[in-house]
Design an enzyme around this catalytic site. Structure first.
Site, PDB file in Angstrom:
ATOM      1  N   CYS A 118      14.337  15.905   3.828  1.00 60.27           N
ATOM      2  CA  CYS A 118      14.241  14.460   3.105  1.00 60.27           C
ATOM      3  C   CYS A 118      14.494  13.442   4.021  1.00 60.27           C
ATOM      4  CB  CYS A 118      15.266  14.511   2.039  1.00 60.27           C
ATOM      5  SG  CYS A 118      17.070  14.483   2.722  1.00 60.27           S
ATOM      6  N   ASN A 349      -0.370   0.405 -15.642  1.00 61.00           N
ATOM      7  CA  ASN A 349       0.629   1.181 -16.597  1.00 61.00           C
ATOM      8  C   ASN A 349       0.103   1.056 -18.113  1.00 61.00           C
ATOM      9  OD1 ASN A 349       2.838   1.328 -18.516  1.00 61.00           O
ATOM     10  ND2 ASN A 349       3.884   1.793 -16.521  1.00 61.00           N
ATOM     11  N   GLU A1320      28.323  28.891  -0.751  1.00 62.33           N
ATOM     12  CA  GLU A1320      28.243  28.943  -2.247  1.00 62.33           C
ATOM     13  C   GLU A1320      29.297  28.702  -3.366  1.00 62.33           C
ATOM     14  OE1 GLU A1320      26.389  32.990  -2.467  1.00 62.33           O
ATOM     15  OE2 GLU A1320      24.517  32.224  -1.522  1.00 62.33           O
TER      16      GLU A1320
HETATM   17  C1  LIG Z   1       6.890   8.921  -9.988  1.00 63.78           C
HETATM   18  C2  LIG Z   1       6.251   7.914 -10.965  1.00 63.78           C
HETATM   19  C3  LIG Z   1       7.214   7.838 -11.969  1.00 63.78           C
HETATM   20  C4  LIG Z   1       6.861   6.647 -13.028  1.00 63.78           C
HETATM   21  N1  LIG Z   1       7.969   6.612 -13.905  1.00 63.78           N
HETATM   22  C5  LIG Z   1       7.550   5.557 -14.870  1.00 63.78           C
HETATM   23  C6  LIG Z   1       8.533   5.062 -15.738  1.00 63.78           C
HETATM   24  O1  LIG Z   1       9.645   5.707 -15.676  1.00 63.78           O
HETATM   25  N2  LIG Z   1       7.977   4.102 -16.855  1.00 63.78           N
HETATM   26  C7  LIG Z   1       6.939   3.750 -16.830  1.00 63.78           C
HETATM   27  O2  LIG Z   1       6.512   3.090 -17.649  1.00 63.78           O
HETATM   28  N3  LIG Z   1       5.956   4.055 -16.016  1.00 63.78           N
HETATM   29  C8  LIG Z   1       6.245   5.046 -15.103  1.00 63.78           C
HETATM   30  N4  LIG Z   1       4.966   5.433 -14.133  1.00 63.78           N
HETATM   31  C9  LIG Z   1       3.800   4.741 -14.244  1.00 63.78           C
HETATM   32  C10 LIG Z   1       3.334   3.760 -13.384  1.00 63.78           C
HETATM   33  O3  LIG Z   1       4.070   2.564 -13.747  1.00 63.78           O
HETATM   34  C11 LIG Z   1       2.206   3.538 -13.440  1.00 63.78           C
HETATM   35  O4  LIG Z   1       1.538   4.937 -12.621  1.00 63.78           O
HETATM   36  C12 LIG Z   1       1.526   2.516 -12.664  1.00 63.78           C
HETATM   37  O5  LIG Z   1       2.213   1.259 -13.521  1.00 63.78           O
HETATM   38  C13 LIG Z   1      -0.060   2.564 -12.522  1.00 63.78           C
HETATM   39  O6  LIG Z   1      -0.462   1.403 -11.932  1.00 63.78           O
HETATM   40  P1  LIG Z   1      -1.343   1.721 -10.671  1.00 63.78           P
HETATM   41  O7  LIG Z   1      -1.972   0.180 -10.427  1.00 63.78           O
HETATM   42  O8  LIG Z   1      -1.107   2.582  -9.672  1.00 63.78           O
HETATM   43  O9  LIG Z   1      -2.545   2.254 -11.553  1.00 63.78           O
HETATM   44  P2  LIG Z   1      -3.805   3.083 -10.993  1.00 63.78           P
HETATM   45  O10 LIG Z   1      -3.590   4.567 -10.926  1.00 63.78           O
HETATM   46  O11 LIG Z   1      -4.400   2.356 -10.074  1.00 63.78           O
HETATM   47  O12 LIG Z   1      -4.700   3.005 -12.502  1.00 63.78           O
HETATM   48  C14 LIG Z   1      -4.080   3.654 -13.574  1.00 63.78           C
HETATM   49  C15 LIG Z   1      -5.301   3.757 -14.611  1.00 63.78           C
HETATM   50  O13 LIG Z   1      -5.816   2.510 -15.159  1.00 63.78           O
HETATM   51  C16 LIG Z   1      -7.063   2.053 -14.938  1.00 63.78           C
HETATM   52  N5  LIG Z   1      -6.979   0.915 -14.392  1.00 63.78           N
HETATM   53  C17 LIG Z   1      -6.061   0.050 -13.603  1.00 63.78           C
HETATM   54  N6  LIG Z   1      -6.167  -1.153 -13.603  1.00 63.78           N
HETATM   55  C18 LIG Z   1      -6.873  -1.381 -14.657  1.00 63.78           C
HETATM   56  C19 LIG Z   1      -7.496  -2.647 -15.107  1.00 63.78           C
HETATM   57  N7  LIG Z   1      -7.016  -3.920 -14.831  1.00 63.78           N
HETATM   58  N8  LIG Z   1      -8.420  -2.561 -16.173  1.00 63.78           N
HETATM   59  C20 LIG Z   1      -8.755  -1.574 -16.687  1.00 63.78           C
HETATM   60  N9  LIG Z   1      -8.345  -0.139 -16.197  1.00 63.78           N
HETATM   61  C21 LIG Z   1      -7.466  -0.168 -15.442  1.00 63.78           C
HETATM   62  C22 LIG Z   1      -7.330   3.017 -13.764  1.00 63.78           C
HETATM   63  O14 LIG Z   1      -8.852   3.332 -13.779  1.00 63.78           O
HETATM   64  C23 LIG Z   1      -6.777   4.190 -14.225  1.00 63.78           C
HETATM   65  O15 LIG Z   1      -7.400   5.016 -15.047  1.00 63.78           O
HETATM   66  C24 LIG Z   1       5.576   6.232 -13.065  1.00 63.78           C
HETATM   67  C25 LIG Z   1       4.606   6.606 -12.202  1.00 63.78           C
HETATM   68  C26 LIG Z   1       5.104   7.331 -11.345  1.00 63.78           C
HETATM   69  C27 LIG Z   1       4.183   7.916  -9.984  1.00 63.78           C
HETATM   70  S1  FES Z   2      16.903  17.960   1.343  1.00 61.19           S
HETATM   71 FE1  FES Z   2      18.226  16.169   2.225  1.00 61.19          FE
HETATM   72  S2  FES Z   2      18.949  17.294   3.823  1.00 61.19           S
HETATM   73 FE2  FES Z   2      17.902  18.896   2.985  1.00 61.19          FE
END
Ligand SMILES: Cc1cc2nc3c(=O)[nH]c(=O)nc-3n(C[C@H](O)[C@H](O)[C@H](O)COP(=O)(O)OP(=O)(O)OC[C@H]3O[C@@H](n4cnc5c(N)ncnc54)[C@H](O)[C@@H]3O)c2cc1C
Ligand code: FES
Ligand code: FES
Length: 1399
Positions: A118, A349, A1320
């Protein structure tokens, strides 16, 4: 002016220009960096945005403002095309020339790197955060450094499975402007907190002026649109970036209507972490369209372009402020993690929520705030309420253009006492994010306060929005019926009572069970949120409500002192800080104990340990061997080894059924897919070979590597698909068609109960002690508790480096296999059997592992064998690295177990006899199942049961085969033993600590339970000493009173405290080491043990320095410095028969083996030394002695052994811990306020390494007991198969105050250098967290009984027993606290008011 379009992707990687033409848009930045460049520091930990090991810094240049913006991103989620025009910096790029960055050296110096997997991600995260802070200075004239509070949040989005985070937090805080340097923990920069100030200078300062600059060659390359494509057959894909809405719609029409291709809009592409199977042909990047990037504030609202990132939105909301915007910003800070938020767009989102039913927070909080959206089509724009948008048909051809968040400022009016209240809520196992919520909510109310009758203030609701999300249904909703009821109402107990009932009814049609959460949990928490929101208004209105019963409902607690003891007192009597019991050279301590107990912001810790110079440099807290290399990303793990030309890649083809016959298997489509080369299965086992992936030397059991005609669990490998790249292998593997017949084999057996009913046992282990033997009547006590059933869950290893191997075939049927295995020797044996070749043909090489925790014992063999079979078949090097989901599905982990117990005891809590019967779910094949019964039994011996009979049965089921996991069987056994003690205590209404005390082992009972050999001499049996010392130093009794006082004053937040001991039987095994001295007097050590983060190499380096320095006898300390000694990789040809690395005792055994090898060399060298001395060189140097010995052709290489008789020698390790927790009664969330821990390491071989092991192990135990839950569905499919569903602890879950003391016993001639292992046993001490949660829950349940008018005082306490299975997840805790607490409380309050009026 015509638009310029480039077809070559240009970016910078660590300052170097990268230009790519033929790019597959599906290639992630991570894969590009790892596969196409020499930078291997960017690690693949999960591939779904959940671990942070792939984090890089992205720098973006804005040609208009000429500003550079820098932030971290998850390179696993970012398509390489998306970094066009940007600069990417990996951990290697943070180095200043050849010099490591101060973050690198501090990660090493504060012992913040164990396995190191990490660490590069941590380094990039911290270094980028520091750069951002430094930049702020220039703009704002503020401070160039973060505050401690800010610094602690840097790593909230990164997982570490080894350290327990405390040392990494110290690294972060060491850069803070307000850090008290004496607060920082053990490190290599100064010797104790006393020297902190004077030696601070040895810690290299961060100098922002040395930071790399944005490459100027990129400044002219931004702004142009990019259109790149992949033209490889079968992969005609394109990436196109649109610079305007018109262009976007033109592109879309062309691609979809004319070219008939599948088109996908993309902004941050973070949704690929969730929806991994979306692999469109054409990506249209919409992030550069001005309308979508706009942020505009008007009088009435904030307009936010759909492509604005969550981070940008937070920045703007904070800047504008106000009750609604500030709260939105606070909530958004808990969405995902900073790396995701830096790329994730608001619009993306909302679309995920609208189109795919994603459990979004953003949709809920925007809905709660009354937001509207604007959509664009090629014809026009349409505006609508968010609710209508969410409920509408999935957006296909339109685009979401912007979001409009109303400004509610004008709704507040002091004159008419109108104000806006806006609060948001989320229930999640990680309070500050990095976990999606199991339910969320956002409430907005415009209320008017008045004093209608001149006596009490009243708050009337004028306007109300109640939004709920993550309900298990498709999208966020508004609770309109409840809103309607509450509108125009004055909030009082009765109104709220009714509102809560209406809400429960209303929400019940939306809340659903899903695989992770039940509808009833969601409903109950939703109701709790509403209560939390309106609580301040009833306190204002109904002043009669007893404040004690309302405190804590919104997170604030009543900490005031009570009759039973307040919570302000010094922790400990100083023993923890100053004490030492051995006859050592002194005690060192780092960090501080906070002066108060209870809740605190931030993290603090103290580490105290005795220092011994007897075996110098053994017992010195030296830094970890190779830690800086790990931080800079230069340390090489198996997946980082430069691949020989022509290397192919393999991926498992696995069963989708838990139990079935294979009727057909067709790989033809898969073999026709891009890059596919071969399908390797049981048919490809060489003629002399055998279908075996695991050989258990103890029992001679042999587990097959591939299923033949029947599959026995979901994930059972049927073969491997081999292709020219990792992605192609994964894709091709999915296309192998398998037909199953499930009818002829019966139903799969998934649980221990089902297995027991069918008598499907692999092994049975019986034991008895004292007067009870199987079949006899138990020894009678005053009371009996009978036939209680208790469950302990499973646990997945979650080593950060997934299983990996690289097999390289060689001439004459030889093969070299690089494997991330704990046991190279055992792997060599299995490979020999599987390939049908002699062992001298097989070289297994292991340099380091990115964590193992037992999971890379036998499981690593299966992967390496499968990989080697492919390499032999194809006569090409083959690499196989499991993706996280496959690793989780295949590797099993800790055995889920169920205990049934009957216990007899006296009224003082003394247990007279225990009858325990444990069923363990062993999964499909044999693995180490035979040992599990013994280990389970060992751990259950931790109390003096007086008389005990015990049975462990290992059940054969259709789940993945379980294997050893850190403290295997022992943690479950310990949980059962502790729960039995708790049960007896609650039956008798006694403090569990008292019951523990009367059943604590004496030396005599330890002999009876563990045998004389393990118990050792009385002087070494430290249990009573550790117990009393901890009770005293942690101030247990006073804190217990304080917790009781707290609970009397708080109904909605409860505290619990628990103290517990451990007695752990460590078993040693034979170990081997070879020490070789070279002509220049440098030394290489080969060891049978592997380095997986536990510090084995570091300890062996110290032991070798000690052993060789013995050439000078007692005066030799330090004569051979550590810098002369290198520990080299394991190589089964070079050092044969090296043995296993497991059971937490390999380090000590290998140290002894190294010292024994040194003794041989010292005997060889002594005459040379004497000769030199006799010739007048008074003090010949090490180099001089070696030079002369070389000249005399003396043998300068020796092998040493640590041998044991039989299976191994045994000894007991003692320790104790006190943990204090706080439980949120509304959600079931747990915060660990403090843990104090004392552990007897004997003369620790390296206190820094041992403290690291203790803290890391404890936090892994916290995961087992609180956050990690392994879940299967009814078909035997693992539900919790990734970072989205399985939650190892983050910084949100560790003790806020963590004090660790190493205890040194006297010199023990029987112990290796008088030491004891620490890998452990400390995991078991986390049972104290589970116990203390139980205490908190008990208090919550007692309150409920009080509300119901049941019983009183001790009667109530006695009857409040309940079983709390493991793990204590939020849902389990909430259910135990009560799903109807809010309703019961309001009802009670209402009755009370009536009674008060009548009185
Ligand atoms: C590890 C992780 C943890 C997360 N935890 C949370 C959380 O706790 N709470 C939460 O609410 N969200 C969470 N998310 C979701 C995250 O907020 C969304 O993945 C993110 O906001 C999507 O935005 P993006 O720009 O990456 O979208 P993209 O991945 O680029 O697009 C997402 C989708 O929307 C479409 N799209 C994007 N923009 C538009 C637009 N303007 N018009 C039409 N279609 C569009 C794309 O085609 C696709 O289908 C998490 C995501 C990850 C990866
Ligand atoms: S995962 Fe952080 S040191 Fe091994
Ligand atoms: S590999 Fe990217 S976050 Fe885990």
């Amino acid at each position: 002016m015509g638009k310029t379009v480039r077809s070559n992707l240009v970016f910078a990687l660590n300052g170097e220009r990268v230009e790519l033409k033929d790019v597959d848009p599906q290639t992630s930045l991570l894969n590009y960096i790892r596969d196409e460049t020499d930078y291997k520091g960017t690690k693949r930990g999960c591939g779904e945005g959940g671990c942070g090991s792939c984090v890089v810094m992205l720098s973006k240049y804005d040609p208009e403002s000429k500003e550079v913006e820098e932030f971290t991103i998850n390179s696993c989620l970012a398509p390489v095309c998306s970094v066009d025009g940007c600069a990417v910096t990996t951990t290697e790029g943070f180095k200043h020339g050849k010099e490591p960055h101060p973050v690198h050296t501090r990660l090493a110096g504060f012992h913040g790197s164990q396995c190191g997997f990490c660490t590069p991600g941590m380094a990039v995260t911290i270094a980028t955060s520091l750069r951002k802070c430094a930049r702020k200075t220039k703009e704002d004239g503020g401070t160039a450094q973060p505050t401690s509070a800010e610094a602690e949040r840097f790593i909230a989005g990164n997982l570490c499975r080894c350290t327990g985070y405390r040392p990494i937090l110290d690294v972060c805080k060491s850069f803070a402007s307000d850090v008290d340097i004496e607060d920082l923990g053990i490190n290599t920069f100064w010797e104790s907190s006393k020297d902190a100030h004077s030696n601070k200078g040895s810690m290299k300062a961060y100098q922002p002026e040395k930071d790399t600059k944005f490459p100027s060659f990129l400044e002219n390359e931004t702004g142009e649109s990019l259109e790149v494509s992949s033209i490889r057959p079968g992969e005609e894909r394109a990436w196109r970036s649109a610079s305007s809405l018109t262009e976007l719609f033109d592109m879309y029409r062309y691609e979809r209507d004319e070219k008939k291709r599948d088109v996908h809009f993309v902004v941050g592409n973070t949704s690929s972490g969730v929806y991994k199977d979306f692999k469109p042909a054409v990506y249209i990047d919409i992030s550069r369209i001005p309308e979508l990037q706009r942020i505009r504030q008007t009088d009435s609202s904030l307009e936010v372009g759909a492509a604005v990132t969550l981070s940008k939105l937070i920045e703007n909301l904070v800047k504008i402020g106000g009750p609604v915007f500030a709260e939105l910003a606070e909530h958004l800070k808990k969405v995902a993690n900073a790396h995701v938020r830096n790329r994730a767009s608001v619009g993306g989102n909302l679309i995920m929520s609208q189109k795919y039913g994603f459990a979004s927070d953003v949709a809920t909080i925007l809905l709660g705030s009354g937001s509207r959206v604007t959509m664009s089509s090629d014809k026009d724009n349409t505006a609508m309420d968010l609710e209508e948008f969410l409920a509408g048909p999935p957006l296909e051809t339109n685009i979401l253009q912007s979001i409009h968040i109303p400004s509610w400022e004008k709704s507040s009016d002091k004159e008419s006492s109108k104000r806006v209240l806006f609060r948001t809520y989320r229930s999640s196992p990680r309070i500050n994010g990095n976990a999606v919520s199991s339910i969320n909510a956002a409430f907005l109310a415009v209320v008017q306060s008045s004093i209608p009758d001149g006596s009490k203030p009243a708050s009337k609701v004028l306007q109300l929005r109640l939004a709920f999300g993550a309900l298990g249904g498709p999208h966020a909703i508004q609770a309109t019926k409840t809103e309607k009821y509450l509108n125009e109402k004055i909030i009082n107990v009765d109104v709220l009572s009714k509102a809560v009932r209406i809400l429960r009814e209303e929400l019940s049609s939306y809340t659903k069970d899903d695989k992770l959460h039940t509808a009833e949990y969601r409903l109950s928490v939703g109701v709790g949120f509403l209560f939390q929101f309106f609580k301040p208004l009833i306190t204002e209105t109904d002043v009669d409500a007893p404040p004690s019963y309302l405190a804590g409902v919104n997170g604030e607690v009543d900490n005031g002192s009570t009759e039973n003891g307040g919570d302000t007192f010094a922790v400990g009597n100083g023993a923890l800080m100053n004490g030492s019991v051995g006859e050592d050279s002194g005690v060192r301590s780092y960090g501080k104990s906070a002066p108060k107990t209870g809740r605190r912001n931030g993290f603090i810790g103290k580490q105290s340990f005795p220092i011994s110079n007897e075996f110098y440099p053994v017992s010195q807290p030296t830094g970890k061997f190779g830690a800086v290399l790990q931080a800079t990303g230069e340390a090489v793990y198996v997946d980082d080894i430069p691949l020989p030309p022509g290397t192919l890649h393999a991926a498992f083809v696995s069963s989708k059924k838990a139990l079935a016959k294979i009727t057909a298997l067709d790989a033809s489509d898969a073999l026709a897919s891009p890059g596919a080369k071969s399908f390797v299965s049981v048919k490809d086992i060489p003629p002399n070979g055998e279908n075996v992936g695991n050989i258990l030397e103890l029992t001679e059991a042999r587990d097959p590597v591939f299923a033949e005609d029947t599959v026995g669990f979901v994930g059972h490998p049927l073969g491997v698909m081999v292709a020219d790249s990792y992605e192609h292998a994964l894709e091709a593997a999915k296309q192998v068609k398998v037909e199953y017949d499930e009818t002829s084999v019966g139903k799969p057996v998934l649980t221990v109960e089902e297995a027991a009913a069918k008598n499907l046992f692999k092994t049975t282990h019986l034991s008895s002690l004292g007067n009870a033997s199987v079949g006899e009547v138990l020894v009678k006590g005053d009371y009996r508790i009978e036939n209680v059933e208790l469950f302990a869950g499973g646990q997945y290893y979650f080593y950060m480096e997934t299983q990996t191997a690289l097999a390289v075939p060689d001439e004459d049927d030889c093969i070299t296999v690089y494997s991330s295995t704990q046991n190279p020797e055992a792997l060599q044996l299995v490979l020999g059997a599987a390939l049908g070749i002699p062992l001298h043909n097989i070289r297994v090489i292991t340099r380091r592992l990115g964590g193992a925790f037992g999971g890379k014992n036998t499981k690593s063999h299966m992967i390496a064998v499968a990989c080697a079979l492919a390499a032999v078949k194809l006569k090409k090097p083959v690499r196989m690295t499991l993706d996280r989901n496959t690793d989780m599905e295949y590797c099993g982990g800790r055995h889920e177990s169920k205990a049934t117990y009957t216990v007899e005891f006296n009224k003082d809590g003394k247990i007279t006899s225990l009858d325990s019967y444990v069923l363990m779910n062993g999964g499909f094949a044999d693995d180490y199942q035979d040992l599990m019964g013994l280990l389970m039994e060992h751990s259950m011996r931790c109390y003096n049961w007086n008389s005990w009979r015990h049975v462990t049965k290992i059940c054969r089921t259709n789940l993945p085969t379980r294997s050893m996991m850190r403290a295997p069987g022992e943690v479950q056994g310990n949980f059962f033993a502790e729960s039995i003690i708790e049960h007896v205590a609650s039956f008798l209404g006694l403090d569990p600590a008292k019951v523990r005390e009367v059943n604590l082992h004496t030396h005599d009972s330890a002999i009876k339970f563990f045998g004389r050999k393990a118990a050792g001499g009385e002087v070494y049996f430290t249990l009573p000493k550790v117990w009393h010392r901890l009770k005293d130093s942690s101030n247990y009794e006073a804190r217990k009173r304080s917790v009781r006082g707290f609970n009397q004053k708080n109904m909605w937040v409860k505290r619990g405290i628990s103290i517990m001991p451990i007695v752990y039987q460590n078993l040693q095994q034979p170990r081997l080491a070879r020490v070789t001295i070279f002509a220049d007097a440098s030394v290489a050590v080969e060891s049978g043990g592997t380095e997986m983060g536990q510090g084995l190499f570091t300890k062996v380096q110290q032991a070798t320095a000690y052993g060789l320095s013995r050439l000078w006898g007692d005066k030799g300390a330090g004569k051979v410095p550590l810098s002369k000694i290198r520990i080299v990789q394991n190589d089964t040809i070079s050092l044969a028969n090296g043995g296993y690395t497991n059971a937490g005792t390999t380090s000590e055994g290998t140290c002894e083996a190294a010292v024994n090898a040194c003794n041989i060399l010292v005997n060889t060298l002594r005459p040379v030394l004497l000769e030199l001395q006799s010739k007048g060189t008074e003090s010949p140097s090490w180099e001089a002695v070696v030079q002369k010995a070389k000249f005399q052709n003396l043998p300068l290489s020796a092998e040493g052994q640590h041998s044991t008789t039989g299976f191994g020698t045994e000894y007991l390790v003692c320790g104790a811990a006190v943990s204090e927790v706080e439980v949120d009664v509304v959600t079931g969330g747990v915060t660990i306020l403090q843990t104090d821990l004392i552990y007897d390491t004997g003369k620790s071989l390296n206190p820094a390494v041992d403290i690291g092991q203790i803290e890391g192990s404890f936090v892994q135990g916290v995961g087992y007991y609180v956050t990690e839950e392994v879940k299967w569905d009814e078909n035997g499919v693992l539900i919790t198969n990734g970072t989205w569903t399985y939650k190892p602890p983050t910084i949100d879950n560790i003790p806020h105050q963590f004090n660790v003391e190493l205890l040194n016993t006297a010199v023990e001639p029987d112990r290796i250098l008088s030491s004891k292992g620490a890998g452990e046993p400390p995991l078991l001490l986390a049972t104290s967290v589970h116990n203390s949660i139980r205490e908190a829950v008990r208090s919550a349940r007692a309150d409920l009984q009080l509300l119901a008018g049941d019983q009183s005082g001790s009667e109530r306490e006695k009857s409040s027993h309940f079983l709390m299975h493991s793990s204590a997840t939020m849902e389990r805790v909430k259910k135990l606290c009560g799903l109807y607490t809010v309703e019961q409380y309001l009802e009670w309050l209402s009755k009370k008011q009536v009674a008060d009026v009548l009185a």
